[in-house]
Write a protein that holds these residues in place. Structure first.
Motif, short mmCIF file in Angstrom:
data_model
loop_
_atom_site.label_atom_id
_atom_site.label_comp_id
_atom_site.label_asym_id
_atom_site.label_seq_id
_atom_site.Cartn_x
_atom_site.Cartn_y
_atom_site.Cartn_z
N LEU B 82 0.84 -1.20 0.00
CA LEU B 82 0.00 0.00 0.00
C LEU B 82 0.88 1.25 0.00
N ASP B 83 1.94 1.22 0.81
CA ASP B 83 2.88 2.35 0.86
C ASP B 83 3.55 2.56 -0.49
N ALA B 84 4.05 1.46 -1.05
CA ALA B 84 4.81 1.55 -2.30
C ALA B 84 3.93 2.05 -3.44
N ALA B 85 2.64 1.69 -3.41
CA ALA B 85 1.74 2.13 -4.48
C ALA B 85 1.51 3.64 -4.42
N VAL B 86 1.73 4.23 -3.25
CA VAL B 86 1.60 5.68 -3.13
C VAL B 86 2.90 6.36 -3.56
N ASP B 87 4.03 5.74 -3.21
CA ASP B 87 5.33 6.39 -3.41
C ASP B 87 5.95 6.15 -4.78
N ASP B 88 5.60 5.03 -5.41
CA ASP B 88 6.33 4.58 -6.60
C ASP B 88 5.34 4.43 -7.76
N VAL B 89 5.60 5.17 -8.84
CA VAL B 89 4.68 5.16 -9.99
C VAL B 89 4.57 3.76 -10.60
#
Lengths: 205, 193
Positions: B82-89
Motif C-alpha cells: 500500500l505504501d509503495a503504491a503511493v510512493d512509486d509510480v
C-alpha cells in the motif's frame, strides 16, 4: 482433462503468487516499509550524502566534517510532545552510558530538526537542556532550508506527516552512521540500553 | 464495455482522483481497491464467448480463477505494498493493472463456475480475512504504513470488522432463510435446456 489442466494452472498460480509474495516481503521477513528499510540498511550499508546544517550554537557544520567518527543520528522537531521526548531522553541516557567514546570523540550524537522554520539555534539549545544534555558529544542542528530537510529525511528514510493538529507524525528511530559515512543500522527509539550495547560492541572491534 | 472500463480506470488514475483515494488508508483499501476490482468485474461481459470457453477448460469449478484472485489480493493487503503504491509510480501502475485484471475479472468469470462448497470456502475466508486484518489494524500500536496516521489505521480496522460482520450476517441469513441451487451455473443452464 479439464481437471488436469486446472490443476496445472492452479499450481502455476500458486508458484507465481508465492514468488511475488516472497519478493514483496523479502522472503516473508518484512511486511511494512519501516521494517524493509531497516533490513535493507543492515544488508547493504547506504552512503549518506553531505548535508549542510546549522548547530544550536549558531555555527554552520557539514555532515562531512563529522566523518571519521561513529555517528548516532535522530530526527526531531522541538515542539514535539511525543516521539521526540523519547528520543531526547534516549540521547541524554546515551551520554551517560557511552561517556568515554563521546568524550574521546570516537562517537558523536546528532539530532537533526526537520522543522527548521520553527527550530532556530535557541529552540534547539532549549530542547537539549530540557532533556538534561550532559554537555558532551551531543549536537542539535537544523538543515538550512526545505531542500536540506528533504535531502536529510530522504537519506535517512524519515517520513514526516502532518498530524492535522499543527504538529507532525514521524518515524522515531536512531540511525548509526559508520566512520566512512555509511548508514549501517537503525535502532528503535526508547531502548537506549540496546543502542549502548550495540555501540560498545562496535567500538570494541 | 471495454471502452467504459478503460475510461473508468483512467478517471480513477487521474491525479485528483488518485490523490483523494490515496489520501487515507481507509479510502485506499475500502474505495480504491474495490472500485478497481469492480472495473474488472464489469469488463467480464466484454470477453467473447470463444475466449470464455477456452478459459473454462483451464478453470474447472472456478478453482484457478478464485485462486488467482486470492493470491493477488494477498499481495495488495501488505502494508508495504500500500505504501509503495503511493510512493512509486511503477507499483501504482501495477496496482491499477492487476487489481482489475487479476482480481475483478477472474472473480467474475469463475464465480459462476464455482460450486456451493468452493463459494462457501471463499466467502468464509473473505470474512475471516476482514476480521484478521481489522483486528490487527485496530490493536497495532505502530503505524503499519509509513504514509498514513495511526487513527486512520484504527478507523480502517473498525470498518473491516464491520464489513466482516455484515458479510457474516448476510451469509448466515442466506444459509438459514435462502433457497439454494447446489448446481453450478453451467449445470443449471444445461438443466434448463
Amino acid at each position: 482433462m479439464d481437471t488436469l489442466r486446472t490443476l496445472l494452472l492452479s499450481l502455476l498460480i500458486v508458484i507465481a503468487g508465492g514468488a511475488t509474495l516472497g519478493a514483496a516481503t523479502d522472503g516473508l521477513r518484512v511486511f511494512t516499509t519501516e521494517s524493509a528499510r531497516r533490513l535493507a540498511v543492515r544488508e547493504h550499508a547506504v552512503r549518506v550524502p553531505d548535508l549542510a546544517l546549522q548547530a544550536a550554537n549558531g555555527d554552520q557544520i557539514a555532515l562531512q566534517d563529522l566523518r571519521g567518527n561513529w555517528l548516532l543520528v535522530d530526527f526531531i522537531y522541538t515542539r514535539c510532545q511525543t516521539y521526540c521526548s523519547v528520543l531526547g531522553s534516549d540521547f541524554a541516557r546515551l551520554q551517560d552510558r557511552l561517556a568515554a567514546p563521546l568524550a574521546s570523540g570516537r562517537l558523536q550524537l546528532l539530532s537533526i530538526s526537520f522543522d527548521p522554520e520553527h527550530d532556530g539555534p535557541a529552540q534547539l539549545a532549549a530542547y537539549q537542556r530540557r532533556f538534561g544534555d550532559r554537555g558532551s558529544g551531543w549536537l542539535a542542528a537544523r538543515p538550512l532550508d526545505a531542500e536540506g530537510v528533504a535531502a536529510a529525511t530522504r537519506a535517512f528514510g524519515i517520513r514526516v506527516l502532518d498530524d492535522g493538529l499543527g504538529g507532525y507524525v514521524h518515524n522515531a528511530s536512531i540511525a548509526l552512521v559508520d566512520p566512512q559515512g555509511r548508514l549501517v543500522r537503525i535502532f528503535d527509539a526508547g531502548q537506549p540500553e540496546v543502542v549502548a550495547a550495540a555501540l560498545q560492541a562496535v567500538l570494541a572491534q | 464495455m471495454i471502452a467504459g472500463s478503460v475510461a473508468a480506470s483512467l478517471v480513477l488514475a487521474s491525479p485528483p482522483a488518485r490523490g483523494w483515494l490515496e489520501s487515507s488508508m481507509s479510502a485506499q483499501m475500502l474505495l480504491q481497491l474495490p472500485l478497481l476490482a469492480a472495473i474488472g468485474v464489469c469488463s467480464a461481459s466484454a470477453i467473447p464467448a470463444a475466449v470464455r470457453g477456452a478459459l473454462a477448460r483451464w478453470d474447472r469449478w472456478g478453482i484457478s480463477g478464485l485462486l488467482l484472485a486470492s493470491m493477488t489480493s494477498l499481495v495488495w493487503m501488505l502494508p508495504r505494498a500500500l505504501d509503495a503504491a503511493v510512493d512509486d509510480v511503477g507499483v501504482a501502475a501495477a496496482k491499477y493493472a492487476t487489481v482489475p485484471l487479476l482480481i475483478g475479472l477472474p472473480l467474475a468469470l469463475s464465480w459462476g463456475r464455482a460450486g456451493f462448497v468452493l463459494r462457501g470456502v471463499f466467502l468464509a475466508e473473505t470474512i475471516a480475512t476482514c476480521f484478521r486484518l481489522g483486528w490487527l489494524y485496530r490493536v497495532s500500536p505502530e503505524r503499519l504504513c509509513s504514509n498514513y496516521l495511526l487513527d486512520d489505521q484504527q478507523r480502517l480496522g473498525d470498518w473491516l470488522m464491520v464489513i466482516g460482520a455484515a458479510l457474516f450476517l448476510a451469509l448466515m441469513g442466506k444459509l438459514l432463510l435462502g433457497r439454494f441451487d447446489f448446481r453450478t451455473d453451467a449445470q443449471a443452464q444445461e438443466g434448463r435446456h
